[in-house]
Write an enzyme that holds these catalytic residues in place. Structure first.
Site, mmCIF file in Angstrom:
data_model
loop_
_atom_site.group_PDB
_atom_site.id
_atom_site.type_symbol
_atom_site.label_atom_id
_atom_site.label_comp_id
_atom_site.label_asym_id
_atom_site.label_seq_id
_atom_site.Cartn_x
_atom_site.Cartn_y
_atom_site.Cartn_z
ATOM 1 N N SER A 101 0.832 -1.193 0.000
ATOM 2 C CA SER A 101 0.000 0.000 0.000
ATOM 3 C C SER A 101 0.876 1.256 0.000
ATOM 4 C CB SER A 101 -0.961 -0.033 1.193
ATOM 5 O OG SER A 101 -1.971 0.936 1.069
ATOM 6 N N HIS A 125 -7.218 -5.923 -1.031
ATOM 7 C CA HIS A 125 -6.094 -5.059 -0.662
ATOM 8 C C HIS A 125 -5.501 -5.459 0.694
ATOM 9 C CE1 HIS A 125 -3.627 -1.442 -0.674
ATOM 10 N NE2 HIS A 125 -4.077 -1.125 0.528
#
Length: 313
Positions: A180, A294
């Site tokens: 991320s 994610h």
């Protein structure tokens, strides 16, 4: 037979729910430090405390050193951002597997002085780039972006020399992994200090942050005609979207903004890869994971990177 099928369905449903819950665990979850105290894992840990130059951020660098004798060329080194959260995925069993590799890596887990898995404020600053006229984090206005180069100075000038004094390492076999915002940091490091590491692993990198800043960095590096034949880049992207929105309105708003911004991520990542492939001699690998979201990509990519040592060679 019917009972067995029902049991298997229940088991796999529970497993999926467990993995999803873990993937979406909030940033206030307590870190699991158990592996630091475990014995007979093939590794021993030491911790290096550090403070940022401005005194605002406090770090705990967790260093895992193989118990065996170092190779003649030294150990390869695997640097991981979000070090507190990485500890969750290290158990005595998989550390033993890691220790049995032909060239087991020294692990350098770049963590923060907190009992939580993440220090959201600190990582939002340390792992990101920002324009001079606006360093507000688009996902949370209470956070500040733009401290990546300051953090890289800390890595280059304090952490790396400290590691080299502790254990013989192979300075030509060093990997940087991040997820991320950490993935963005990996790419920023490659584009601005390509010789700091040899192997770069970026998981769901936040290439969308602050527009086209990362693309500008790529263009600048290409103009400099930097030799990258000894370097590799591995980008891993999840494809599964999480439909369930949390009840917490602040978290829900953040997810909404994140989803809007990441809608551009695919094209930006593809554009970056195409430019690097066309204009540099960098070795690039790009993988997509349709059944990972994610959050779950954090552990998935970490396991792949650590247990597939070819990415560090």
């Amino acid at each position: 037979m019917r009972q067995i099928i029902i049991f298997l369905l229940m088991f796999f449903t529970a497993l999926i729910l467990h993995n999803t819950a873990k993937a979406q665990s909030n940033q206030h979850q307590i870190a699991n430090l158990a592996v630091l105290q475990q014995q007979h894992s093939g590794y021993h840990f030491t911790t290096l405390p550090l403070t940022s130059a401005d005194g605002q951020r406090h770090y705990r660098i967790y260093i895992a050193i193989p118990d065996q004798k170092a190779p003649a060329s030294g150990f390869p080194v695997f640097y991981a951002l979000d070090g507190n959260a990485v500890l969750d995925f290290l158990t005595p069993a998989n550390m033993q597997i890691l220790a049995k590799q032909a060239q087991p890596p020294v692990l350098v887990l770049l963590g923060y002085a907190t009992d939580k898995r993440f220090d959201a404020q600190a990582r939002a600053y340390d792992y990101t780039i920002a324009p001079d006229n606006d360093n507000t984090d688009p996902l949370d206005s209470s956070r500040i972006n733009g401290g990546a180069d300051i953090f890289l100075d800390l890595i280059q000038n304090q952490i790396m020399p400290a590691i080299q004094q502790m254990v013989p390492i192979d300075i030509n076999a060093q990997t940087l992994w991040g997820h991320s915002y950490g993935g963005l940091m990996v790419l920023h490091t490659l584009l601005t200090r390509p010789n700091l590491f040899q192997h770069y692993i970026a998981t769901d990198p936040s290439v969308w942050l602050h527009g086209d800043l990362l693309q500008q960095e790529a263009a600048d590096m290409i103009k400099r005609k930097v030799a990258l034949s000894a370097n590799s880049l591995w980008i891993l992207n999840s494809k599964l979207k999480v439909d369930k929105i949390p009840k917490n309105p602040q978290i829900a708003a953040r997810i909404k903004i994140h989803n809007e911004l990441t809608a551009r991520q695919g094209s930006l990542t593809k554009k970056l890869i195409n430019e690097l492939q066309q204009y540099t001699d960098l070795t690039i690998r790009h993988d997509h994971f349709p059944y990972e979201n994610h959050g779950s990509m954090f552990g998935k990519s970490l396991q792949l990177a650590l247990f597939h040592p070819i990415v560090r060679q």
